[in-house]
Design a protein around this motif. Sequence first.
Motif, PDB file in Angstrom:
ATOM      1  N   ASP A   1       0.829  -1.210   0.000  1.00  9.43           N
ATOM      2  CA  ASP A   1       0.000   0.000   0.000  1.00  9.43           C
ATOM      3  C   ASP A   1       0.866   1.263   0.000  1.00  9.43           C
ATOM      4  OD1 ASP A   1      -2.362   1.412   0.006  1.00  9.43           O
ATOM      5  OD2 ASP A   1      -2.636   1.312   2.176  1.00  9.43           O
ATOM      6  N   GLY A   2       0.302   2.358  -0.532  1.00  9.68           N
ATOM      7  CA  GLY A   2       0.940   3.665  -0.397  1.00  9.68           C
ATOM      8  C   GLY A   2       1.621   4.213  -1.652  1.00  9.68           C
TER       9      GLY A   2
ATOM     10  N   ARG B   1       0.252   7.868  -2.269  1.00  9.00           N
ATOM     11  CA  ARG B   1       0.735   8.870  -1.306  1.00  9.00           C
ATOM     12  C   ARG B   1       2.219   9.150  -1.496  1.00  9.00           C
ATOM     13  NH1 ARG B   1      -1.711   5.863   3.668  1.00  9.00           N
ATOM     14  NH2 ARG B   1      -2.092   4.366   1.996  1.00  9.00           N
TER      15      ARG B   1
ATOM     16  N   ARG C   1     -11.924   2.406  -8.309  1.00 12.40           N
ATOM     17  CA  ARG C   1     -11.044   3.548  -8.606  1.00 12.40           C
ATOM     18  C   ARG C   1     -11.360   4.130  -9.984  1.00 12.40           C
ATOM     19  NH1 ARG C   1      -5.144   2.588  -5.883  1.00 12.40           N
ATOM     20  NH2 ARG C   1      -5.958   1.962  -3.868  1.00 12.40           N
TER      21      ARG C   1
HETATM   22 MG    MG Z   1      -3.991   2.437  -0.642  1.00 14.51          MG
END
Ligand code: MG
Length: 254
Positions: free
Chosen positions: A14-15, A18, A65
């Motif tokens: 994840d990430g 970001r 998404r």
């Molecule tokens: Mg995520």
Amino acid sequence: MPNAIPQHVAIIMDGNGRWAKKQGLLRVQGHEVGVQRVEEIIKAAQEKGIRFLTLYAFSKENWRRPKEEVEFLMGLLSSYLDKKIEVLIKNNCIFNVIGEMGDLAPTLQKKLKQAMETSKHNTGLVVTFALSYSSRREILRACQKIAEQAVRGAIQPSGITEETLSRNLYTADMPDPELLIRTSGEMRISNFLLWQISYAELYITQKFWPEFTRDEFEKALEDYKGRERRFGDTCPGRGSNESSGARAVNGGKT
Ligand code: MG
Ligand code: IPE
Ligand code: IPE
């Protein structure tokens, strides 16, 4: 006694978004760098002697998404298969997919099936990509399969055990993960391997997936070594060498 190297490591990667934002890049550029980490972690897992590496690459929920991002991710997967899968297979890895493969484009399904077929006689690390994966749906599907067996008279309801359910999951041929890693700090499971992680050790790092290098992976393995695995007992030891945690307590019989 420290824990041995885990047999099965599962990772919620994840990430990417970001991380990209922090660098002033587009989300999709985060996904591109994420692919480099996938390659790096597969190599590291092989070298460490891990037997199963399961990577959460795309959830059933990720279809929500924006279309452009979904298309980009699918394209990335496709080009990963085109460019990298050969090396992975040459390195004796077994390529595997869990999830609802039927949701994917036929050309992508074909590539995935080909990679699974070509690598099935290898004997090294089993690399599993979770694609269009939902743990609840996996459990539901297992229940449906078991119910069908019961209707046929092939199984008695009283004969259904934890093992029966495990054997009807996508992960039937794997031990449960001893270690679950999640990058980028979220304290949640996001519908990943709910049944299989019942006694997994959790390692949640603030690092974003594009920052999760081999060194970070080694830190997670080091941390795992020091965990006291009790499996409900008062002291560690009894059953702690078992990969399947709770299932090991009574030899899998319930
Ligand atoms: Mg995520
Ligand atoms: C993980 O990164 C990749 C996938 C879920 C496909 P994200 O895209 O979820 O990145 P964040 O969580 O938005 O930063
Ligand atoms: C989990 O990440 C799924 C994958 C890593 C493929 P998400 O970014 O989709 O998780 P949530 O939605 O933040 O829980």
